[in-house]
Design an enzyme around this catalytic site. Structure first.
Site, PDB file in Angstrom:
ATOM      1  N   LYS A   2       0.860  -1.182   0.000  1.00 47.46           N
ATOM      2  CA  LYS A   2       0.000   0.000   0.000  1.00 47.46           C
ATOM      3  C   LYS A   2       0.900   1.237   0.000  1.00 47.46           C
ATOM      4  CE  LYS A   2      -3.372  -0.016   2.959  1.00 47.46           C
ATOM      5  NZ  LYS A   2      -4.106   0.076   4.237  1.00 47.46           N
ATOM      6  N   CYS A  18      -0.572  15.348  -5.967  1.00 46.79           N
ATOM      7  CA  CYS A  18      -1.005  14.549  -7.121  1.00 46.79           C
ATOM      8  C   CYS A  18      -2.140  13.598  -6.744  1.00 46.79           C
ATOM      9  CB  CYS A  18       0.185  13.740  -7.640  1.00 46.79           C
ATOM     10  SG  CYS A  18      -0.228  12.632  -9.004  1.00 46.79           S
ATOM     11  N   CYS A  78      -3.432  11.826  -9.647  1.00 45.74           N
ATOM     12  CA  CYS A  78      -3.543  11.018 -10.871  1.00 45.74           C
ATOM     13  C   CYS A  78      -2.569   9.850 -10.885  1.00 45.74           C
ATOM     14  CB  CYS A  78      -3.325  11.886 -12.110  1.00 45.74           C
ATOM     15  SG  CYS A  78      -1.603  12.318 -12.449  1.00 45.74           S
ATOM     16  N   CYS A 114       2.288  17.073  -7.216  1.00 45.08           N
ATOM     17  CA  CYS A 114       1.911  17.185  -8.629  1.00 45.08           C
ATOM     18  C   CYS A 114       3.053  17.792  -9.436  1.00 45.08           C
ATOM     19  CB  CYS A 114       0.665  18.085  -8.728  1.00 45.08           C
ATOM     20  SG  CYS A 114       0.186  18.521 -10.407  1.00 45.08           S
ATOM     21  N   HIS A 124      -0.717  15.187 -14.978  1.00 51.77           N
ATOM     22  CA  HIS A 124      -2.155  14.949 -15.189  1.00 51.77           C
ATOM     23  C   HIS A 124      -2.638  15.575 -16.505  1.00 51.77           C
ATOM     24  CE1 HIS A 124      -1.953  18.801 -12.949  1.00 51.77           C
ATOM     25  NE2 HIS A 124      -2.917  19.131 -13.778  1.00 51.77           N
TER      26      HIS A 124
END
Ligand code: FES
Length: 79
Positions: free
Chosen positions: A23, A44, A46, A55, A59
């Site tokens: 995980k 982020c 995505c 990020c 994306h």
């Protein structure tokens, strides 16, 4: 009933980040998130960023390539 369906490679959202882990959990130090006087931290959502969990704009390419509409979580700090 009650059993989880195993994710197939094509159904996985995360295709590259820390795949060796069961995980992916990240902890961000709030001081680091706003270091250098920044009032904004962009995270982020995505799973494509090379700077994950932050990020890097990946994306945009993902959305253009797939027709998806994902984007970051922006956390802002008031002065
Ligand atoms: Fe993933 Fe921007 S790179 S949300």
């Amino acid at each position: 009933f009650g059993s989880k369906k195993a994710a197939t490679p094509s159904s996985k959202i995360n295709k590259k980040i820390s795949l060796e882990k069961e995980k992916v959990v990240d902890t961000c130090d709030i001081e680091d998130m706003f270091k250098g006087g920044s009032l904004k931290c962009v995270l982020c959502r995505c799973w494509k960023s090379k700077k994950f969990p932050f990020c890097d704009g990946a994306h945009n390419k993902h959305n253009k390539d797939t027709g998806d509409n994902v984007g970051p979580l922006i956390i802002e700090k008031k002065e």
